[in-house]
Write a protein that holds these residues in place. Structure first.
Motif, PDB file in Angstrom:
ATOM      1  N   VAL A 197      12.770   5.655 -10.731  1.00  0.00           N
ATOM      2  CA  VAL A 197      12.141   4.503 -11.375  1.00  0.00           C
ATOM      3  C   VAL A 197      11.848   3.417 -10.346  1.00  0.00           C
ATOM      4  CG1 VAL A 197      12.472   2.658 -13.082  1.00  0.00           C
ATOM      5  CG2 VAL A 197      13.167   4.997 -13.615  1.00  0.00           C
ATOM      6  N   GLY A 198      12.725   3.290  -9.345  1.00  0.00           N
ATOM      7  CA  GLY A 198      12.494   2.299  -8.298  1.00  0.00           C
ATOM      8  C   GLY A 198      11.208   2.549  -7.536  1.00  0.00           C
ATOM      9  N   PHE A 199      10.882   3.821  -7.281  1.00  0.00           N
ATOM     10  CA  PHE A 199       9.625   4.143  -6.607  1.00  0.00           C
ATOM     11  C   PHE A 199       8.427   3.760  -7.484  1.00  0.00           C
ATOM     12  CE2 PHE A 199      11.665   7.720  -3.897  1.00  0.00           C
ATOM     13  CZ  PHE A 199      11.939   6.814  -2.886  1.00  0.00           C
ATOM     14  N   LEU A 200       8.494   4.107  -8.765  1.00  0.00           N
ATOM     15  CA  LEU A 200       7.384   3.774  -9.665  1.00  0.00           C
ATOM     16  C   LEU A 200       7.231   2.259  -9.788  1.00  0.00           C
ATOM     17  CD1 LEU A 200       7.887   6.340 -12.586  1.00  0.00           C
ATOM     18  CD2 LEU A 200       6.553   6.599 -10.487  1.00  0.00           C
ATOM     19  N   GLU A 201       8.348   1.578 -10.003  1.00  0.00           N
ATOM     20  CA  GLU A 201       8.314   0.126 -10.139  1.00  0.00           C
ATOM     21  C   GLU A 201       7.833  -0.521  -8.846  1.00  0.00           C
ATOM     22  OE1 GLU A 201      11.305  -3.634 -10.439  1.00  0.00           O
ATOM     23  OE2 GLU A 201      11.468  -1.959  -9.058  1.00  0.00           O
ATOM     24  N   GLY A 202       8.259   0.045  -7.711  1.00  0.00           N
ATOM     25  CA  GLY A 202       7.872  -0.516  -6.421  1.00  0.00           C
ATOM     26  C   GLY A 202       6.374  -0.477  -6.187  1.00  0.00           C
ATOM     27  N   VAL A 203       5.723   0.589  -6.636  1.00  0.00           N
ATOM     28  CA  VAL A 203       4.265   0.679  -6.502  1.00  0.00           C
ATOM     29  C   VAL A 203       3.597  -0.462  -7.266  1.00  0.00           C
ATOM     30  CG1 VAL A 203       2.225   2.043  -7.116  1.00  0.00           C
ATOM     31  CG2 VAL A 203       4.206   3.163  -6.083  1.00  0.00           C
ATOM     32  N   ARG A 204       4.014  -0.670  -8.506  1.00  0.00           N
ATOM     33  CA  ARG A 204       3.420  -1.740  -9.307  1.00  0.00           C
ATOM     34  C   ARG A 204       3.736  -3.114  -8.715  1.00  0.00           C
ATOM     35  NH1 ARG A 204       2.047  -0.476 -14.574  1.00  0.00           N
ATOM     36  NH2 ARG A 204       1.237  -2.604 -14.573  1.00  0.00           N
ATOM     37  N   ARG A 205       4.955  -3.274  -8.228  1.00  0.00           N
ATOM     38  CA  ARG A 205       5.405  -4.573  -7.733  1.00  0.00           C
ATOM     39  C   ARG A 205       4.727  -4.958  -6.424  1.00  0.00           C
ATOM     40  NH1 ARG A 205      10.189  -4.926  -5.194  1.00  0.00           N
ATOM     41  NH2 ARG A 205      10.837  -2.954  -6.116  1.00  0.00           N
ATOM     42  N   HIS A 206       4.308  -3.952  -5.639  1.00  0.00           N
ATOM     43  CA  HIS A 206       3.713  -4.233  -4.332  1.00  0.00           C
ATOM     44  C   HIS A 206       2.201  -4.055  -4.310  1.00  0.00           C
ATOM     45  CE1 HIS A 206       7.949  -3.801  -3.093  1.00  0.00           C
ATOM     46  NE2 HIS A 206       7.616  -4.552  -2.074  1.00  0.00           N
ATOM     47  N   MET A 207       1.579  -3.942  -5.471  1.00  0.00           N
ATOM     48  CA  MET A 207       0.121  -3.816  -5.486  1.00  0.00           C
ATOM     49  C   MET A 207      -0.534  -5.003  -4.791  1.00  0.00           C
ATOM     50  SD  MET A 207      -0.767  -2.262  -9.259  1.00  0.00           S
ATOM     51  CE  MET A 207      -0.662  -0.497  -9.570  1.00  0.00           C
ATOM     52  N   GLY A 208      -0.097  -6.205  -5.150  1.00  0.00           N
ATOM     53  CA  GLY A 208      -0.671  -7.398  -4.535  1.00  0.00           C
ATOM     54  C   GLY A 208      -0.423  -7.455  -3.043  1.00  0.00           C
ATOM     55  N   ALA A 209       0.769  -7.030  -2.620  1.00  0.00           N
ATOM     56  CA  ALA A 209       1.108  -7.069  -1.199  1.00  0.00           C
ATOM     57  C   ALA A 209       0.209  -6.140  -0.391  1.00  0.00           C
ATOM     58  CB  ALA A 209       2.573  -6.688  -1.001  1.00  0.00           C
ATOM     59  N   CYS A 210      -0.120  -4.977  -0.957  1.00  0.00           N
ATOM     60  CA  CYS A 210      -0.953  -4.013  -0.232  1.00  0.00           C
ATOM     61  C   CYS A 210      -2.439  -4.355  -0.317  1.00  0.00           C
ATOM     62  CB  CYS A 210      -0.711  -2.607  -0.778  1.00  0.00           C
ATOM     63  SG  CYS A 210       0.918  -1.925  -0.372  1.00  0.00           S
ATOM     64  N   TRP A 211      -2.870  -4.887  -1.432  1.00  0.00           N
ATOM     65  CA  TRP A 211      -4.299  -5.152  -1.619  1.00  0.00           C
ATOM     66  C   TRP A 211      -4.712  -6.546  -1.167  1.00  0.00           C
ATOM     67  CZ3 TRP A 211      -4.015  -2.954  -7.253  1.00  0.00           C
ATOM     68  CH2 TRP A 211      -4.036  -1.554  -7.190  1.00  0.00           C
ATOM     69  N   ASP A 212      -3.839  -7.519  -1.318  1.00  0.00           N
ATOM     70  CA  ASP A 212      -4.176  -8.905  -0.976  1.00  0.00           C
ATOM     71  C   ASP A 212      -2.962  -9.578  -0.340  1.00  0.00           C
ATOM     72  OD1 ASP A 212      -6.965  -9.434  -2.173  1.00  0.00           O
ATOM     73  OD2 ASP A 212      -5.896  -8.493  -3.826  1.00  0.00           O
ATOM     74  N   SER A 213      -2.623  -9.132   0.854  1.00  0.00           N
ATOM     75  CA  SER A 213      -1.442  -9.678   1.531  1.00  0.00           C
ATOM     76  C   SER A 213      -1.657 -11.144   1.880  1.00  0.00           C
ATOM     77  CB  SER A 213      -1.165  -8.896   2.818  1.00  0.00           C
ATOM     78  OG  SER A 213      -0.997  -7.527   2.546  1.00  0.00           O
ATOM     79  N   TYR A 214      -0.574 -11.902   1.865  1.00  0.00           N
ATOM     80  CA  TYR A 214      -0.618 -13.276   2.342  1.00  0.00           C
ATOM     81  C   TYR A 214      -0.702 -13.272   3.864  1.00  0.00           C
ATOM     82  CZ  TYR A 214       0.675 -14.976  -2.289  1.00  0.00           C
ATOM     83  OH  TYR A 214       0.675 -15.275  -3.620  1.00  0.00           O
ATOM     84  N   PRO A 215      -1.131 -14.369   4.463  1.00  0.00           N
ATOM     85  CA  PRO A 215      -1.161 -14.435   5.933  1.00  0.00           C
ATOM     86  C   PRO A 215       0.207 -14.098   6.518  1.00  0.00           C
ATOM     87  CG  PRO A 215      -2.305 -16.313   4.993  1.00  0.00           C
ATOM     88  CD  PRO A 215      -1.652 -15.603   3.843  1.00  0.00           C
ATOM     89  N   ASN A 216       0.212 -13.210   7.485  1.00  0.00           N
ATOM     90  CA  ASN A 216       1.426 -12.773   8.178  1.00  0.00           C
ATOM     91  C   ASN A 216       2.371 -11.964   7.299  1.00  0.00           C
ATOM     92  OD1 ASN A 216       0.599 -13.977  10.561  1.00  0.00           O
ATOM     93  ND2 ASN A 216       1.638 -15.898  10.109  1.00  0.00           N
ATOM     94  N   GLU A 217       1.927 -11.553   6.125  1.00  0.00           N
ATOM     95  CA  GLU A 217       2.765 -10.693   5.289  1.00  0.00           C
ATOM     96  C   GLU A 217       2.431  -9.237   5.587  1.00  0.00           C
ATOM     97  OE1 GLU A 217       3.949  -9.914   0.610  1.00  0.00           O
ATOM     98  OE2 GLU A 217       1.982 -10.732   1.088  1.00  0.00           O
ATOM     99  N   PRO A 218       3.404  -8.439   6.037  1.00  0.00           N
ATOM    100  CA  PRO A 218       3.138  -7.024   6.329  1.00  0.00           C
ATOM    101  C   PRO A 218       3.110  -6.219   5.036  1.00  0.00           C
ATOM    102  CG  PRO A 218       5.439  -7.501   6.722  1.00  0.00           C
ATOM    103  CD  PRO A 218       4.798  -8.806   6.302  1.00  0.00           C
ATOM    104  N   GLY A 219       2.041  -6.361   4.268  1.00  0.00           N
ATOM    105  CA  GLY A 219       1.990  -5.801   2.920  1.00  0.00           C
ATOM    106  C   GLY A 219       2.368  -4.342   2.818  1.00  0.00           C
ATOM    107  N   ARG A 220       1.604  -3.477   3.481  1.00  0.00           N
ATOM    108  CA  ARG A 220       1.874  -2.042   3.404  1.00  0.00           C
ATOM    109  C   ARG A 220       3.233  -1.716   4.016  1.00  0.00           C
ATOM    110  NH1 ARG A 220       0.808   2.630   6.420  1.00  0.00           N
ATOM    111  NH2 ARG A 220       0.167   4.450   5.172  1.00  0.00           N
ATOM    112  N   GLY A 221       3.540  -2.363   5.143  1.00  0.00           N
ATOM    113  CA  GLY A 221       4.820  -2.125   5.795  1.00  0.00           C
ATOM    114  C   GLY A 221       5.990  -2.602   4.953  1.00  0.00           C
ATOM    115  N   ALA A 222       5.812  -3.740   4.279  1.00  0.00           N
ATOM    116  CA  ALA A 222       6.874  -4.263   3.418  1.00  0.00           C
ATOM    117  C   ALA A 222       7.144  -3.304   2.265  1.00  0.00           C
ATOM    118  CB  ALA A 222       6.489  -5.639   2.888  1.00  0.00           C
ATOM    119  N   PHE A 223       6.079  -2.760   1.703  1.00  0.00           N
ATOM    120  CA  PHE A 223       6.226  -1.811   0.594  1.00  0.00           C
ATOM    121  C   PHE A 223       6.951  -0.548   1.042  1.00  0.00           C
ATOM    122  CE2 PHE A 223       4.103   2.041  -1.215  1.00  0.00           C
ATOM    123  CZ  PHE A 223       4.830   2.087  -2.390  1.00  0.00           C
ATOM    124  N   LEU A 224       6.472   0.068   2.124  1.00  0.00           N
ATOM    125  CA  LEU A 224       7.080   1.316   2.587  1.00  0.00           C
ATOM    126  C   LEU A 224       8.524   1.098   3.026  1.00  0.00           C
ATOM    127  CD1 LEU A 224       4.062   2.834   4.560  1.00  0.00           C
ATOM    128  CD2 LEU A 224       4.890   3.465   2.281  1.00  0.00           C
TER     129      LEU A 224
END
Length: 260
Positions: A197-224
């Motif tokens: 469930v953590g993997f499924l929830e993590g995908v939903r929770r990090h959608m914004g991080a991967c698609w629209d990262s904040y400046p200096n936010e390692p979106g994809r890296g933070a998710f993985l």
């Protein structure tokens, strides 16, 4: 102009992919601001420390509150302890299914997961043909030790998901492209339902991080990184489980918000 209209004139609402912000004019802050020319500086040009608060995407194992917030309480399946089958012996799984629960329907990209109509039926009762193949596999668990959680839809095939009633390990029934090491087509998918469930929830929770990262936010890296901390063994490179999760994670690491 009355006071209400004046206040509205000094307040602006800005909207972008990451949300909505209301900005108010601050006369005290502007007292020493240059009044001539144009200031071309922008928060987007920041290259120093990130201004967002790291960790606010959420981290760690899923909780009931987080799952409710992501799915909506009506879209979370929890099974009362007295309704859990006696066959399910794994203590942590019993607690998780009754207190945290499973997403009733989860989707990202071309992948989705739905809870079984009758959760926790033995494999032999839920999918008899799969049980017959499992019994024939030398290293596979006993079919009656696997309880049906739900079904993955991968866009081109299905993958029934089960939990081992004693160990709590989550399995998926799916033909794998590289059948080494076995057994196949049934193989472990995650350490337990918490990681699943953590993997499924993590995908939903990090959608914004991967698609629209904040400046200096390692979106994809933070998710993985967050997923690695949940269950690193499930993501071991070259394993069938890792190939499944790579497909699931691609919904936000490779596909755009538009799904391509």
């Amino acid at each position: 102009m009355n006071d209400h209209e004046a206040a509205r004139a000094e307040r602006r609402g800005l909207h972008e992919a990451r949300g909505v912000v209301v900005v108010e004019r601050n006369e005290a802050a502007l007292a020493s601001w240059p009044t001539g020319g144009t200031d071309s500086s922008s928060w987007e040009s920041a290259v120093d420390e990130p201004w967002f608060a790291p960790g606010t995407r959420g981290d760690g194992p899923p909780t009931a509150a987080r799952l409710d917030a992501l799915q909506g309480p009506d879209w979370v399946t929890r099974i009362a302890r007295e309704e859990l089958p006696e066959a399910l012996e794994h203590p942590a799984t019993r607690v998780f299914l009754s207190e945290v629960g499973l997403p009733r329907h989860w989707a990202a990209g071309v992948t989705s997961f739905a809870v079984a109509e009758k959760p926790l039926l033995p494999l032999s009762a839920a999918i008899p043909e799969a049980a017959a193949e499992t019994e024939a596999a030398a290293e596979a668990p006993n079919a009656d030790d696997l309880l049906h959680l739900g079904e993955f839809e991968f866009g081109h095939d299905d993958g029934p998901v089960f939990v081992h009633r004693v160990t709590g390990v989550v399995y998926v029934w799916r033909e794998d492209d590289a059948p080494e090491p076995g057994p196949y087509p049934l193989f472990p998918l995650s350490r337990d339902v918490e990681a699943f469930v953590g993997f499924l929830e993590g995908v939903r929770r990090h959608m914004g991080a991967c698609w629209d990262s904040y400046p200096n936010e390692p979106g994809r890296g933070a998710f993985l990184g967050a997923m690695e901390r949940l269950d690193s063994e499930a993501l071991t490179e070259g394993t069938p489980a890792a190939r499944v999760w790579e497909h699931v994670f691609a919904s936000i690491t490779e596909l755009s918000v538009w799904g391509y």
